[in-house]
Design an enzyme around this catalytic site. Structure first.
Site, PDB file in Angstrom:
ATOM      1  CG  ASP A 147      -2.007   1.049   1.166  1.00  0.00           C
ATOM      2  OD1 ASP A 147      -3.145   0.700   0.798  1.00  0.00           O
ATOM      3  OD2 ASP A 147      -1.731   2.234   1.471  1.00  0.00           O
ATOM      4  CD  GLU A 160     -25.080  -1.289  -1.999  1.00  0.00           C
ATOM      5  OE1 GLU A 160     -24.497  -0.189  -1.991  1.00  0.00           O
ATOM      6  OE2 GLU A 160     -24.485  -2.380  -1.978  1.00  0.00           O
ATOM      7  CG  HIS A 190     -24.606  -6.702  -5.477  1.00  0.00           C
ATOM      8  ND1 HIS A 190     -24.055  -5.622  -4.825  1.00  0.00           N
ATOM      9  CD2 HIS A 190     -24.867  -7.613  -4.510  1.00  0.00           C
ATOM     10  CE1 HIS A 190     -23.998  -5.858  -3.529  1.00  0.00           C
ATOM     11  NE2 HIS A 190     -24.485  -7.063  -3.316  1.00  0.00           N
ATOM     12  CE  LYS A 200     -20.049  -5.466  -5.150  1.00  0.00           C
ATOM     13  NZ  LYS A 200     -19.720  -4.071  -5.170  1.00  0.00           N
TER      14      LYS A 200
END
Length: 355
Positions: free
Chosen positions: A42, A207, A203, A200
Site C-alpha cells: 500500500d 442496492e 448488484h 456486481k
C-alpha cells in the site's frame, strides 16, 4: 532490499495484495487466518506495518512485491477503479506469462474487457471479481462474483473460498441437496472477462433501489405528525393539509426498524444497519444527506437502456442521489421562475416555510 520469498501456507498459495484500505486490510487478515500467505503493498507505510502484524509479508514497492512472490504469481488489486490503470502500468512490467491479476474493486466491465485483452498479449491472465461485504466482511465474509479465464479461477478457488462467508451464512434453499455449491458458499464463477463486474454492477444498482425504498418509507413515517404541528401555512402558494386529524402520529423510528427486523418480509442486513444507526443517533444529526454514487448505479442504468430493459426503481434511486448533492437546484430554480412568470406565484422562502 529484502527479497525473501513468501512462504507457502497450507494451501500452497501465495497471493500478492495491493490496497489495504477499508476492505483490503480486513481481506488480508481473513486470508492469512485461512492459511493463505500474502505479500502486501500500500502507498501508506503505516498500513503495510499493520498488515505485517497479521503475518503478512510487507513489500516496499510493486517491484518488491512481485520479487517476493514465486512464479506463477497472483496479484489482487483492491484499489479505487480510477487508480487501476495507473497501478497496472507500473505493475505489469514486473509480471511474467502465466501470472494472474485480480481486480477486486468496482471497475466498469467495459474496462475489464480492455484490460484482459491488453494483459493477454503478455500472457498474463485477468480476473474481475465483484466483492460485496463492506467493512463487516472480516467477520461475515465476502460475497464474490468472478469473471475471467476458468483455469485462473480454478487455480485461485481456495482464495475465493477463504474470503467467502460459507454455506452457514444463510439457511439452505429448500430443494437443495448434496455438497454445497460455490454459490451456496458465497462465491460464483459468472463467466468470461467482465462477467464478474457486470453481476456486481447490477448488484449495486439493486442496492441503490433498496436503500432508497427504506429511506423514503422512513421519511413518510418521520412526517406523520404534520397535522399536529402548531401552525399550518395558509396562503395562496401552499396546498393546505385537508385532514390534519389523520396525521397526528409521532413514531419512534428506531423501534419500527427493530420490529421490522423480526419476522417482517422486508427484513434485511440493510435494515439491521439502519436500526443500528437509529440506535446511535435517532435524528441522524451526524449526516447532511449528501449521498455519493461510485458508478455502478449509472452503469446499470446505461446497460438497461442499451438492453431495452425498464429499470424505473433503480434509475429513480440513482437520480435521488444526484438530487441529494444539490444537482437539481438549478432545475428547481427554473421551475420557480416559470411558475412566477406565468402565474405571478411568489416563491416561499425556506426561513418562512414550515418543515
Amino acid at each position: 532490499m529484502n527479497t525473501a520469498k513468501a512462504s507457502a501456507g497450507p494451501h500452497d498459495l501465495q497471493l500478492g495484495f495491493i490496497g489495504l484500505g477499508r476492505m483490503g486490510l480486513n481481506m488480508v487478515q481473513r486470508l492469512v487466518d485461512a492459511g493463505i500467505s500474502c505479500v502486501v503493498y500500500d502507498t501508506h507505510a503505516e498500513v503495510r506495518q499493520e498488515a505485517a502484524k497479521y503475518a503478512a509479508l510487507a513489500a516496499a514497492s510493486l517491484s518488491d512485491l512481485t520479487a517476493k512472490l514465486p512464479a506463477p504469481r497472483a496479484v489482487w488489486l483492491m484499489i479505487p477503479t480510477a487508480a487501476v490503470d495507473a497501478v497496472l502500468k507500473e505493475l505489469v512490467p514486473h509480471l511474467s506469462p502465466g501470472d494472474v491479476v485480480i481486480d477486486g474493486g468496482n471497475s466498469h466491465y467495459h474496462a475489464d474487457l480492455r484490460r484482459a485483452a491488453e494483459l493477454g498479449k503478455r500472457g498474463v491472465q485477468y480476473l474481475d471479481v465483484g466483492v460485496s461485504g463492506g467493512v463487516w466482511g472480516r467477520e461475515r465474509g465476502y460475497c464474490q462474483m468472478i469473471g475471467g479465464p476458468q483455469a485462473a479461477y480454478r487455480r485461485l478457488e481456495p482464495v475465493f473460498a477463504a474470503l467467502a462467508p460459507g454455506h452457514a451464512a444463510a439457511q439452505r434453499t429448500p430443494g437443495k441437496s448434496g455438497d454445497p455449491t460455490p454459490a451456496e458458499q458465497g462465491y460464483l464463477y459468472c463467466g468470461a472477462n467482465g462477467a464478474g463486474h457486470f453481476v456486481k454492477m447490477v448488484h449495486n444498482g439493486i442496492e441503490y433501489g433498496v436503500m432508497e425504498a427504506y429511506a423514503e418509507g422512513f421519511n413518510v413515517l418521520q412526517h406523520a405528525d404534520v397535522g399536529s404541528r402548531e401552525q399550518q401555512r395558509t396562503d395562496a402558494e401552499t396546498t393546505p393539509l385537508e385532514h390534519p386529524e389523520r396525521y397526528q402520529y409521532t413514531f419512534a423510528l428506531a423501534d419500527i426498524a427493530e420490529v421490522w427486523r423480526r419476522g417482517s418480509v422486508i427484513g434485511s442486513w440493510l435494515l439491521d444497519l439502519t436500526a443500528a444507526e437509529f440506535a446511535r443517533d435517532a435524528r441522524l444529526d451526524a449526516f447532511e444527506g449528501r449521498v455519493s454514487d461510485s458508478g455502478e448505479g449509472r452503469w446499470t442504468a446505461l446497460a438497461a437502456i442499451e438492453e431495452g430493459v425498464p429499470v424505473p426503481v433503480l434509475s429513480t434511486a440513482l437520480y435521488a442521489r444526484f438530487d441529494s448533492r444539490g444537482h437539481g437546484l438549478f432545475a428547481d430554480k427554473l421551475l420557480s421562475a416559470m411558475r412566477n412568470a406565468f402565474g405571478g406565484h411568489d416563491e416561499i422562502k425556506p426561513d418562512s416555510a414550515k418543515d
